[in-house]
Design a protein around this motif. Sequence first.
Motif, mmCIF file in Angstrom:
data_model
loop_
_atom_site.group_PDB
_atom_site.id
_atom_site.type_symbol
_atom_site.label_atom_id
_atom_site.label_comp_id
_atom_site.label_asym_id
_atom_site.label_seq_id
_atom_site.Cartn_x
_atom_site.Cartn_y
_atom_site.Cartn_z
ATOM 1 N N ILE A 187 0.846 -1.204 0.000
ATOM 2 C CA ILE A 187 0.000 0.000 0.000
ATOM 3 C C ILE A 187 0.873 1.243 0.000
ATOM 4 C CG2 ILE A 187 -1.592 1.358 1.414
ATOM 5 C CD1 ILE A 187 -2.892 -1.308 2.236
ATOM 6 N N ARG A 242 2.476 1.834 -3.408
ATOM 7 C CA ARG A 242 1.500 2.286 -4.393
ATOM 8 C C ARG A 242 1.152 3.757 -4.155
ATOM 9 N NH1 ARG A 242 -1.028 0.116 -9.196
ATOM 10 N NH2 ARG A 242 -0.787 -1.951 -8.342
ATOM 11 N N GLN A 243 1.048 4.149 -2.877
ATOM 12 C CA GLN A 243 0.755 5.552 -2.578
ATOM 13 C C GLN A 243 1.933 6.455 -2.940
ATOM 14 O OE1 GLN A 243 -0.487 5.279 1.525
ATOM 15 N NE2 GLN A 243 -2.638 5.148 0.941
ATOM 16 N N LYS A 293 -4.407 -3.933 -7.294
ATOM 17 C CA LYS A 293 -4.075 -3.036 -6.193
ATOM 18 C C LYS A 293 -4.062 -3.847 -4.901
ATOM 19 C CE LYS A 293 -4.938 0.590 -8.959
ATOM 20 N NZ LYS A 293 -5.143 -0.077 -10.218
ATOM 21 N N TYR A 328 -5.939 -0.435 -0.213
ATOM 22 C CA TYR A 328 -5.319 0.707 -0.894
ATOM 23 C C TYR A 328 -6.366 1.748 -1.240
ATOM 24 C CZ TYR A 328 -3.621 3.237 -5.002
ATOM 25 O OH TYR A 328 -3.290 4.204 -5.906
#
Length: 114
Positions: free
Chosen positions: A70, A73-74, A94, A98
């Motif tokens: 997470i 990805r952020q 994802k 997320y």
Amino acid sequence: MLGDIDRDNMTEKDGVKQAKLNVQPKGFSIKTAKWNGPRTAEGKQRIALAQLKHGFYSRAGLKAKQAEAIQLRQLEDIAVLIGMIQGPRTRGCKPRGYKAIRSMEAVKALVALE
């Protein structure tokens, strides 16, 4: 005794009586040797909390892996938002939990939390 002839359960094949051998000792049941693991409810609960399917991963390890995915990805969202990355995004599904970052206000809120 092992290998006793069970004369009560004799079968007939081609006109000849054949006795079935009793392979298990007296008093032995397959039910007693079927389960190799925790037998109490407390033991079963302990194992269920510690392991996931097949025991390959622990729940704590999986949660840590999801949190890292997470966070990565952020960070990618932030890099795309400020123009640091151009081109295609990371492929694949994802991570669970997320939430996409699409504005600078969301970036500021994320930084304020940490």
